[in-house]
Design a protein around this motif. Sequence first.
Motif, PDB file in Angstrom:
ATOM      1  N   LEU A   1      45.843  43.669  25.341  1.00 55.60           N
ATOM      2  CA  LEU A   1      46.919  44.659  25.358  1.00 55.60           C
ATOM      3  C   LEU A   1      48.091  44.187  24.511  1.00 55.60           C
ATOM      4  O   LEU A   1      48.725  44.982  23.804  1.00 55.60           O
ATOM      5  N   ALA A   2      48.384  42.882  24.548  1.00 57.69           N
ATOM      6  CA  ALA A   2      49.526  42.335  23.816  1.00 57.69           C
ATOM      7  C   ALA A   2      49.311  42.355  22.309  1.00 57.69           C
ATOM      8  O   ALA A   2      50.257  42.140  21.553  1.00 57.69           O
ATOM      9  N   ARG A   3      48.084  42.600  21.854  1.00 59.12           N
ATOM     10  CA  ARG A   3      47.853  42.691  20.415  1.00 59.12           C
ATOM     11  C   ARG A   3      48.369  43.999  19.843  1.00 59.12           C
ATOM     12  O   ARG A   3      48.398  44.176  18.630  1.00 59.12           O
ATOM     13  N   THR A   4      48.745  44.929  20.695  1.00 60.60           N
ATOM     14  CA  THR A   4      49.492  46.100  20.245  1.00 60.60           C
ATOM     15  C   THR A   4      50.938  45.654  20.031  1.00 60.60           C
ATOM     16  O   THR A   4      51.575  45.165  20.966  1.00 60.60           O
ATOM     17  N   PRO A   5      51.486  45.787  18.833  1.00 63.23           N
ATOM     18  CA  PRO A   5      52.791  45.178  18.539  1.00 63.23           C
ATOM     19  C   PRO A   5      53.925  45.580  19.467  1.00 63.23           C
ATOM     20  O   PRO A   5      54.735  44.734  19.840  1.00 63.23           O
ATOM     21  N   LEU A   6      53.998  46.865  19.850  1.00 61.52           N
ATOM     22  CA  LEU A   6      55.072  47.264  20.754  1.00 61.52           C
ATOM     23  C   LEU A   6      54.958  46.528  22.082  1.00 61.52           C
ATOM     24  O   LEU A   6      55.948  46.064  22.647  1.00 61.52           O
ATOM     25  N   MET A   7      53.727  46.390  22.585  1.00 60.75           N
ATOM     26  CA  MET A   7      53.532  45.707  23.856  1.00 60.75           C
ATOM     27  C   MET A   7      53.901  44.226  23.730  1.00 60.75           C
ATOM     28  O   MET A   7      54.480  43.637  24.657  1.00 60.75           O
ATOM     29  N   ALA A   8      53.582  43.617  22.596  1.00 56.70           N
ATOM     30  CA  ALA A   8      53.971  42.220  22.376  1.00 56.70           C
ATOM     31  C   ALA A   8      55.489  42.077  22.424  1.00 56.70           C
ATOM     32  O   ALA A   8      56.028  41.130  23.021  1.00 56.70           O
ATOM     33  N   PHE A   9      56.186  43.013  21.810  1.00 50.58           N
ATOM     34  CA  PHE A   9      57.650  43.004  21.823  1.00 50.58           C
ATOM     35  C   PHE A   9      58.187  43.102  23.252  1.00 50.58           C
ATOM     36  O   PHE A   9      59.063  42.329  23.672  1.00 50.58           O
ATOM     37  N   MET A  10      57.651  44.043  24.023  1.00 54.24           N
ATOM     38  CA  MET A  10      58.141  44.237  25.391  1.00 54.24           C
ATOM     39  C   MET A  10      57.863  43.010  26.269  1.00 54.24           C
ATOM     40  O   MET A  10      58.724  42.580  27.041  1.00 54.24           O
ATOM     41  N   LEU A  11      56.670  42.460  26.134  1.00 55.30           N
ATOM     42  CA  LEU A  11      56.329  41.285  26.945  1.00 55.30           C
ATOM     43  C   LEU A  11      57.199  40.087  26.574  1.00 55.30           C
ATOM     44  O   LEU A  11      57.605  39.310  27.451  1.00 55.30           O
TER      45      LEU A  11
ATOM     46  N   PRO B   1      56.003  36.279  37.116  1.00 56.51           N
ATOM     47  CA  PRO B   1      54.578  36.570  36.871  1.00 56.51           C
ATOM     48  C   PRO B   1      54.438  37.728  35.887  1.00 56.51           C
ATOM     49  O   PRO B   1      55.311  38.590  35.793  1.00 56.51           O
ATOM     50  N   LEU B   2      53.341  37.743  35.166  1.00 56.25           N
ATOM     51  CA  LEU B   2      53.102  38.831  34.219  1.00 56.25           C
ATOM     52  C   LEU B   2      52.830  40.134  34.960  1.00 56.25           C
ATOM     53  O   LEU B   2      52.218  40.130  36.038  1.00 56.25           O
ATOM     54  N   PRO B   3      53.262  41.261  34.421  1.00 54.47           N
ATOM     55  CA  PRO B   3      52.911  42.547  35.032  1.00 54.47           C
ATOM     56  C   PRO B   3      51.391  42.714  35.067  1.00 54.47           C
ATOM     57  O   PRO B   3      50.663  42.157  34.248  1.00 54.47           O
ATOM     58  N   ARG B   4      50.897  43.533  35.994  1.00 50.81           N
ATOM     59  CA  ARG B   4      49.450  43.626  36.210  1.00 50.81           C
ATOM     60  C   ARG B   4      48.759  44.616  35.273  1.00 50.81           C
ATOM     61  O   ARG B   4      47.530  44.645  35.191  1.00 50.81           O
ATOM     62  N   GLY B   5      49.515  45.483  34.591  1.00 49.75           N
ATOM     63  CA  GLY B   5      48.904  46.465  33.708  1.00 49.75           C
ATOM     64  C   GLY B   5      49.956  47.130  32.842  1.00 49.75           C
ATOM     65  O   GLY B   5      51.141  46.784  32.906  1.00 49.75           O
ATOM     66  N   ARG B   6      49.534  48.108  32.034  1.00 43.97           N
ATOM     67  CA  ARG B   6      50.465  48.725  31.088  1.00 43.97           C
ATOM     68  C   ARG B   6      51.599  49.450  31.799  1.00 43.97           C
ATOM     69  O   ARG B   6      52.774  49.288  31.438  1.00 43.97           O
TER      70      ARG B   6
ATOM     71  N   ARG C   1      44.813  48.849  29.692  1.00 48.14           N
ATOM     72  CA  ARG C   1      45.137  48.228  30.970  1.00 48.14           C
ATOM     73  C   ARG C   1      45.644  49.258  31.983  1.00 48.14           C
ATOM     74  O   ARG C   1      46.611  49.036  32.726  1.00 48.14           O
ATOM     75  N   THR C   2      44.981  50.400  32.000  1.00 47.98           N
ATOM     76  CA  THR C   2      45.196  51.365  33.068  1.00 47.98           C
ATOM     77  C   THR C   2      44.608  50.779  34.343  1.00 47.98           C
ATOM     78  O   THR C   2      43.532  50.180  34.325  1.00 47.98           O
ATOM     79  N   GLU C   3      45.293  50.961  35.465  1.00 47.75           N
ATOM     80  CA  GLU C   3      44.902  50.312  36.712  1.00 47.75           C
ATOM     81  C   GLU C   3      43.795  51.095  37.416  1.00 47.75           C
ATOM     82  O   GLU C   3      43.999  51.668  38.500  1.00 47.75           O
ATOM     83  N   LEU C   4      42.607  51.115  36.817  1.00 47.68           N
ATOM     84  CA  LEU C   4      41.449  51.754  37.434  1.00 47.68           C
ATOM     85  C   LEU C   4      40.836  50.805  38.463  1.00 47.68           C
ATOM     86  O   LEU C   4      40.962  49.580  38.337  1.00 47.68           O
ATOM     87  N   PRO C   5      40.152  51.329  39.480  1.00 52.42           N
ATOM     88  CA  PRO C   5      39.515  50.446  40.478  1.00 52.42           C
ATOM     89  C   PRO C   5      38.526  49.494  39.818  1.00 52.42           C
ATOM     90  O   PRO C   5      37.581  49.921  39.153  1.00 52.42           O
ATOM     91  N   ALA C   6      38.723  48.208  40.000  1.00 47.37           N
ATOM     92  CA  ALA C   6      37.949  47.209  39.258  1.00 47.37           C
ATOM     93  C   ALA C   6      36.464  47.276  39.587  1.00 47.37           C
ATOM     94  O   ALA C   6      35.626  47.102  38.692  1.00 47.37           O
ATOM     95  N   ASP C   7      36.112  47.538  40.851  1.00 45.70           N
ATOM     96  CA  ASP C   7      34.693  47.555  41.206  1.00 45.70           C
ATOM     97  C   ASP C   7      33.962  48.716  40.553  1.00 45.70           C
ATOM     98  O   ASP C   7      32.825  48.576  40.083  1.00 45.70           O
ATOM     99  N   ILE C   8      34.622  49.876  40.487  1.00 41.43           N
ATOM    100  CA  ILE C   8      34.008  51.043  39.844  1.00 41.43           C
ATOM    101  C   ILE C   8      33.863  50.796  38.341  1.00 41.43           C
ATOM    102  O   ILE C   8      32.810  51.065  37.740  1.00 41.43           O
ATOM    103  N   VAL C   9      34.911  50.270  37.723  1.00 44.27           N
ATOM    104  CA  VAL C   9      34.874  49.993  36.287  1.00 44.27           C
ATOM    105  C   VAL C   9      33.775  48.991  35.970  1.00 44.27           C
ATOM    106  O   VAL C   9      33.009  49.163  35.006  1.00 44.27           O
TER     107      VAL C   9
END
Length: 873
Positions: A402-412, A423-428, A637-645
């Motif tokens: 996700l951080a390879r998207t430049p805007l997201m890298a800037f925000m992080l 701690p790092l946020p859990r998703g977008r 990094r949409t917070e979809l249910p991990a087991d279903i994904v």
Amino acid sequence: MSTPDPPTPGQQALMRELQALQEQYRRQGEARGERRTRRTAINEANHRRKTGKKPLATSTVGDWFTKGSAPNDFQDLLDLVAVMHDLLPAKDLPAATRQRWKLVWEGARPTQTDLDGQARAYLQAARKAAEKHPHPGLSSEAGLPSLAEVYVRQQTRPAAPDPRAAPLLGGSAGPAGAGGGGGVGPAVPVQSAEAVFRKGDPICVLIAGPGGGKSTLLRTQVRIAAGKWLGGTSTTRKPRTAVPVWVSARALAGDETQLPDVLAAATRKLSRYGPSPELDKASFLSRPCTGAHWQLLVDNLDELPNAAERSGVLEKLANAVAGAPLLYRCVVATRPLAEGELDVLDRVVGHRVPRYDLQPFTADDLHAYIGKYLGTRWPREETNRRTRQFTDALRDASMDELARTPLMAFMLCQLYLDQPDRPLPRGRSAVYEEFTDHIYVINQSKNIADTHEEAIKRLMEGLQSPRARQDAEEAARRVQHQLLELIDYLAHQWLEGDEISAATVLASHGSVRRPDKVRPERWEAFLEDLLLHTGLLVHHTNGLGFPHQTFLEYHAARHATRNEQARDKTFHGLFDYFGDSSLRWQSQEHSYLGFLLDQLLAPNDQVSRQTITCLELLTTDYGTRACDFLIEQVQLRTELPADIVAEQLTDFAAGTTSSGDVPLLHPANRIEAAEVLISVQAEGCKEQGMSLLTQFATDLKLGASERVEAAQALVRVDVEHGAWVLEHLANDPALLAYARVQAAQTLAELDAYRGQGAFLLETFALFLAADADVRVQAAKYLAEVDGYRDQGVALLETLATTLADDPELGAVHRVWAAWQLVGVDPERGSRLLKDFVGDPIVGRVAHIILQDARGDLAEPHGEDGEAGGESVR
């Protein structure tokens, strides 16, 4: 004897125009029973010329037609053109015809080395504006670093239609932040993003997903190009031809909007950066100077609300470059659009307009970006330590993709600078939530409460009646108390409809009522004061707006899911689900959809449970399209249910779905599903994904490209294991040669295996039994390996001069070797290409290639290429 330089694009244009006119002149003569030749036209033109004017020489005019050598005096050309235009006197030629020929003539003339004072004043202001950080309000720092301090160059790849692409919910196929164009086939070149602006295409399109770096790349081009004009000298070796003008696609929308007016307005909006930056409309009806052109950098096309408006803007731009190809050149930046939307460019221009996918950061790019950003706070040693710590944390949390998207890298990076130990946020959505809180806290520290009180006080000034003052204060307090909810409402209304003024939108909200005694302009100023001081909105050239489209999407999704009733309405707007195990999806842009899904899934209520049920039905009903959708959302990094994904991605990677009538998935889908499975935060996902990728890489039933692609994916997860598989593929004689070369090239990119990969590449380049194109490609890859450039260049030069076993086939491959050499050694490569121009078999191909290479020769990577802007679009 040296070979003369081939004609420039402007000289080629002059030749084409003259030759076409001569053919028209000849046919008109045939229709009248007359024999008309070039000599006939020259004699007639000399007969009409004023006394004392030197006659046009046949040999001189011949050079106009065969070499594109433009005369020094435009009137000389015009006299001949007038004769061929149905024997009209030059003074009777229509103004539009005279203007068009003047543009053609100017394009063929040698490039002038400087601009007039007004154009230079514009460029000074444009460069100063481009040096500013695009989002100065998004930081707790006194001032963000300059763009040049933190810019990391990205790459582009020519976009190619993806036969697998069939977006499920209206978004683009392929990973978010890219635009497609992946794969490991034999001829999908990657180049620096800056090279797109040096091409000779009249118009091209730059594509990247949300936050992919488009706007900043345009800003960077303005700064670089302006710096060349302002900092160069008359003796500069490389000509400057592009005068950049940044413009928003919004400004171009509408049938009554004329391009020169929009460009003039764009310069006028730079008034804060210079004393007199404005260029008038007339400036954009002619060239900036002889041999130069205006380079239109059109941003935010995807933010126009509907396809009809986007098509109108594209058609307007295409006609501008088609009507005067030497006056304007244009780069259009956009998110991926629906299939076929860009075809209007092809229809108007007459051929396929180039599309380029702006690539996301690589792992090395991300590390470099973080290092540069953190380096603005700490000394080098501390920066290096923290950079390693932060990048490791991103990888461990599966946030690195996700951080390879430049805007997201800037925000992080901003969140890290604000609280390095958090701690790092859990998703977008969590990143946007924390970042929004971060912005609001910043502005609270700037006494936001006091500024709001001052705004309310100003609103009441001049109201004499106690009742009017009470009414105004009550209305103002209602706005103040619901300000964050109103911002969400504003975003949703802008996303769903036209982006009219904030005051007009808020007037439709039940809680916002302008007091009767308060004038509209005073009420609008009050609303703007309150909104701006939150820091969540900023000033754009056309009024208030969000700092970035993704912020608008995030706030709009919050409004769409603000309560139980809204959540239920949004759910049914996305899904036609009636509880009978059948599902029908509604179209939605994938970035906004990700924010909506996060909000729908967050609370444990009936809507979230229904949403989970719909996600479980994906594999049953939608096959390949469901796979693309799921991969996109996981990468966002949409917070979809991990087991279903995890279960669904495993099924996709296996190539089947739970429905027997759904066809097997394309191998590329399966490989991508396996790689994405590794990042899912569920037990056993990493091991299962790696096992599947290893199976793909060694599966003899898969194509060579897919096997190498699987090995490359393995390297991104486990370097040692992936390198072992790559080495196995590179040494496999049963594998197609180009795939073996690709495996060796990937191996050579790994620090610990560089020598091993370089040895394999050299072996392939020297292998006489291999196809010539494979040998050339291996030599080119070798030249790009750190520490092996000289060996690769020497091999390419040897291949370009010795591949001649078959005179015809050999010549083609020698030209291609010279072309590849241009990319690593422009001087040697162009010299070899010039030697081929006179070849009867491949001379024309060499000539075309050399013309295409001229842009790359004009600006080698150096100081200008290193400067730039932080990628945040």
